[in-house]
Design an enzyme around this catalytic site. Sequence first.
Site, PDB file in Angstrom:
ATOM      1  N   LYS A  95      29.270   7.020  23.133  1.00 44.94           N
ATOM      2  CA  LYS A  95      28.989   6.389  21.837  1.00 44.94           C
ATOM      3  C   LYS A  95      30.121   5.445  21.470  1.00 44.94           C
ATOM      4  CE  LYS A  95      30.601   7.311  18.107  1.00 44.94           C
ATOM      5  NZ  LYS A  95      31.187   7.639  16.812  1.00 44.94           N
ATOM      6  N   ASN A 104     -13.794  -6.142  10.171  1.00 42.84           N
ATOM      7  CA  ASN A 104     -12.765  -6.996   9.590  1.00 42.84           C
ATOM      8  C   ASN A 104     -11.389  -6.471   9.995  1.00 42.84           C
ATOM      9  OD1 ASN A 104     -11.140  -8.526   7.866  1.00 42.84           O
ATOM     10  ND2 ASN A 104     -11.517  -7.183   6.111  1.00 42.84           N
ATOM     11  N   ARG A 131      -2.384   8.093   3.791  1.00 40.97           N
ATOM     12  CA  ARG A 131      -2.884   8.801   4.970  1.00 40.97           C
ATOM     13  C   ARG A 131      -1.791   9.069   6.005  1.00 40.97           C
ATOM     14  NH1 ARG A 131      -7.797   4.557   5.430  1.00 40.97           N
ATOM     15  NH2 ARG A 131      -6.314   3.371   4.179  1.00 40.97           N
ATOM     16  N   ASP A 168       0.122  -3.622   8.078  1.00 41.97           N
ATOM     17  CA  ASP A 168      -0.184  -2.423   8.866  1.00 41.97           C
ATOM     18  C   ASP A 168      -1.010  -2.771  10.105  1.00 41.97           C
ATOM     19  OD1 ASP A 168      -2.694  -2.909   7.783  1.00 41.97           O
ATOM     20  OD2 ASP A 168      -3.013  -0.869   7.039  1.00 41.97           O
ATOM     21  N   GLY A 190       0.837  -1.204   0.000  1.00 39.87           N
ATOM     22  CA  GLY A 190       0.000   0.000   0.000  1.00 39.87           C
ATOM     23  C   GLY A 190       0.870   1.251   0.000  1.00 39.87           C
ATOM     24  N   GLY A 225      -5.551  -2.915  -5.225  1.00 39.40           N
ATOM     25  CA  GLY A 225      -6.365  -3.439  -4.139  1.00 39.40           C
ATOM     26  C   GLY A 225      -5.760  -4.670  -3.478  1.00 39.40           C
ATOM     27  N   ALA A 227      34.883  15.934  35.211  1.00 38.52           N
ATOM     28  CA  ALA A 227      33.789  16.699  34.600  1.00 38.52           C
ATOM     29  C   ALA A 227      34.265  17.411  33.338  1.00 38.52           C
ATOM     30  CB  ALA A 227      33.264  17.720  35.595  1.00 38.52           C
ATOM     31  N   GLY A 239     -13.922  -2.500   7.222  1.00 43.60           N
ATOM     32  CA  GLY A 239     -14.952  -3.297   6.565  1.00 43.60           C
ATOM     33  C   GLY A 239     -15.843  -3.926   7.641  1.00 43.60           C
TER      34      GLY A 239
HETATM   35  C1  UD1 Z   1      -8.592  -3.113   4.866  1.00 43.99           C
HETATM   36  C2  UD1 Z   1      -9.810  -3.995   4.576  1.00 43.99           C
HETATM   37  C3  UD1 Z   1     -10.902  -3.657   5.572  1.00 43.99           C
HETATM   38  C4  UD1 Z   1     -10.381  -3.878   6.975  1.00 43.99           C
HETATM   39  C5  UD1 Z   1      -9.093  -3.103   7.229  1.00 43.99           C
HETATM   40  C6  UD1 Z   1      -8.463  -3.552   8.538  1.00 43.99           C
HETATM   41  C7  UD1 Z   1      -9.905  -4.524   2.186  1.00 43.99           C
HETATM   42  C8  UD1 Z   1     -10.505  -4.177   0.871  1.00 43.99           C
HETATM   43  N1  UD1 Z   1     -10.259  -3.771   3.225  1.00 43.99           N
HETATM   44  O1  UD1 Z   1      -8.953  -1.755   4.646  1.00 43.99           O
HETATM   45  O2  UD1 Z   1     -12.042  -4.490   5.369  1.00 43.99           O
HETATM   46  O3  UD1 Z   1     -11.380  -3.527   7.926  1.00 43.99           O
HETATM   47  O4  UD1 Z   1      -8.139  -3.349   6.190  1.00 43.99           O
HETATM   48  O5  UD1 Z   1      -7.343  -2.789   8.891  1.00 43.99           O
HETATM   49  O6  UD1 Z   1      -9.132  -5.467   2.256  1.00 43.99           O
HETATM   50  N2  UD1 Z   1      -2.162  -3.191   0.155  1.00 43.99           N
HETATM   51  C9  UD1 Z   1      -1.381  -3.657  -0.869  1.00 43.99           C
HETATM   52  N3  UD1 Z   1      -1.728  -3.362  -2.152  1.00 43.99           N
HETATM   53  C10 UD1 Z   1      -2.849  -2.660  -2.473  1.00 43.99           C
HETATM   54  C11 UD1 Z   1      -3.661  -2.195  -1.424  1.00 43.99           C
HETATM   55  C12 UD1 Z   1      -3.294  -2.473  -0.118  1.00 43.99           C
HETATM   56  O7  UD1 Z   1      -0.368  -4.321  -0.619  1.00 43.99           O
HETATM   57  O8  UD1 Z   1      -3.099  -2.471  -3.665  1.00 43.99           O
HETATM   58  C13 UD1 Z   1      -1.773  -3.515   1.551  1.00 43.99           C
HETATM   59  C14 UD1 Z   1      -1.407  -2.311   2.407  1.00 43.99           C
HETATM   60  O9  UD1 Z   1      -0.008  -2.089   2.426  1.00 43.99           O
HETATM   61  C15 UD1 Z   1      -1.895  -2.726   3.789  1.00 43.99           C
HETATM   62  C16 UD1 Z   1      -3.025  -3.684   3.498  1.00 43.99           C
HETATM   63  O10 UD1 Z   1      -2.881  -4.118   2.167  1.00 43.99           O
HETATM   64  O11 UD1 Z   1      -0.884  -3.426   4.505  1.00 43.99           O
HETATM   65  C17 UD1 Z   1      -4.405  -3.065   3.698  1.00 43.99           C
HETATM   66  O12 UD1 Z   1      -4.584  -1.959   2.838  1.00 43.99           O
HETATM   67  P1  UD1 Z   1      -5.285  -0.634   3.317  1.00 43.99           P
HETATM   68  O13 UD1 Z   1      -5.364   0.291   2.163  1.00 43.99           O
HETATM   69  O14 UD1 Z   1      -4.667  -0.135   4.552  1.00 43.99           O
HETATM   70  O15 UD1 Z   1      -6.766  -1.187   3.607  1.00 43.99           O
HETATM   71  P2  UD1 Z   1      -7.857  -0.558   4.590  1.00 43.99           P
HETATM   72  O16 UD1 Z   1      -8.530   0.586   3.925  1.00 43.99           O
HETATM   73  O17 UD1 Z   1      -7.282  -0.328   5.911  1.00 43.99           O
HETATM   74 CA    CA Z   2      -5.212  -0.474   6.743  1.00 41.92          CA
END
Ligand code: UD1
Ligand code: CA
Length: 491
Positions: A380, A216, A55, A151, A51, A120, A409, A187
Amino acid sequence: MTWGQLYAKSVNKLERFANSSWSLMTSPHPKTSPHSIAPPRTCLAIVLAAGEGKRMNSGLPKVLHSVAGRPMLTHVLNALGQSGIQDVAVVVGPGRQDVADCARASASSVQVFEQTERLGTAHAVLAARQALSKDQTLSKEYDDLLVVFADTPLIKPESFTLMRQSLAAGADVVVLGFEAANPTGYGRLIVDKGGLTAIVEHKDATEAERQIHLCNAGLMALDGRKALSILDAIGNHNAQGEFYLTDAVKIARAHTGTARYVTVPESEVMGVNDRIQLAAAEAVLQHRLREAAMRAGVTLKAPETVYLSIDTQYGRDIILEPHVIIGPGVRIADHVLIRSFSHIEGAEIGTGAIIGPFARLRPGAKLANDVHIGNFVEIKASDVAAGAKINHLSYIGDASIGAKTNIGAGTITCNYDGFNKYRTTIGAGAFIGSNSALVAPVTIGDGAYIGSGSVVTENVEPDALALARGRQAQKLGWAKTFRDARRKDRP
Ligand code: UD1
Ligand code: CA
């Protein structure tokens, strides 16, 4: 007893073993894995770390942000290691060598895959498609596929086991859920008597669905034989136009499969998307670490003011006064007192040492037993032998200091000429007078004395006295003569 129950029991047993061996003093990976116990159930974990972390508003990828002195990605990989899962694939964002390096440094056997476009969470899982067959030539699937988000740093190894137990008991998809105090952004789990029917993302949810607090956590376990057909069936018709992993639930159900959920407390699965959630995760982990330290025999006079790292190794009967900060890579032996406002990282502290208040120990500071480090002293990359004292206002860098030596000192080791660093070696039982500058490279022998205010540029022999300062002159009566003359000049 069914096969599933038998398996669950054996995983449970191992889990207890993993937890008991998991103390702050041990390596994060248990020596035995569930794979060594029959019945063998293979597992691949895919960790999503691709991801963008928009944010976070950061130049650093989100999953490399630290909680309790360790990147979030490392926390998750360690939790997998502790639960005995050895086959791990990490999905990183395009060109994210830094994330790949962190993954490899955290767990030696990980395979790294790149998600070239961020489409996604389901799309990210499929970036590791190649890892899904245990034996690629035979296309032999894993029994369990776990999808884990990088995360979610507070995840405990037990949660992986819980999900795998539910898979072993016959589910096709198992989701880790929790009751969120504030469900915004998560979710929502839609459930009926038969289990889980769907997950609806916050952005796609109706007002009624948004009232649901059962959320979720982002972790999913899938039957390894069905995982690929489920994942391949996921589309992107939703508010964000992304391939949602969460759609695996609907698809499994549509194929007359079963989807279940298991729940854990929110404090174990809170997701970190911004710096406010990062601080919340830090607070939870600090609370855990303080309690673990106290259980291990460390007195914290004001626990909420002390900041610890997850890898700190403690002896017993240590006292940490209020407002002490312990960064990564610190070992503290028995009977150490660390007084208020001290900042310590990458340091080893021997038995009976007294540190601070207001001391700073930086990486490579190695203090032997009964060393005293006082206020406004920075150390150090230096070895300080037993019983040595550096009590006030000093900088000691790239030095070795012998046993029972006293550093006065304001002593400074001048270790840097703007290009290179040089070492200062001070023997045992030496006495360095206050406000001395020791210009490295320089060696001061055992038992030598350095006159206060010296600028030492040459080696000093054992038991010698070195004076490297202007000799004092005295003009008797000069001050009185001066004053009398000035007074006479005044009208
Ligand atoms: C996601 C879940 C949500 C859940 C929440 C919990 C989905 C669609 N949604 O939302 O239901 O309640 O986590 O914390 O799964 N990532 C990728 N590639 C991508 C997109 C994301 O590797 O294309 C990775 C991110 O680095 C992260 C994880 O997937 O570690 C979740 O992505 P993030 O965008 O944070 O999802 P949320 O909106 O939090
Ligand atoms: Ca997340």
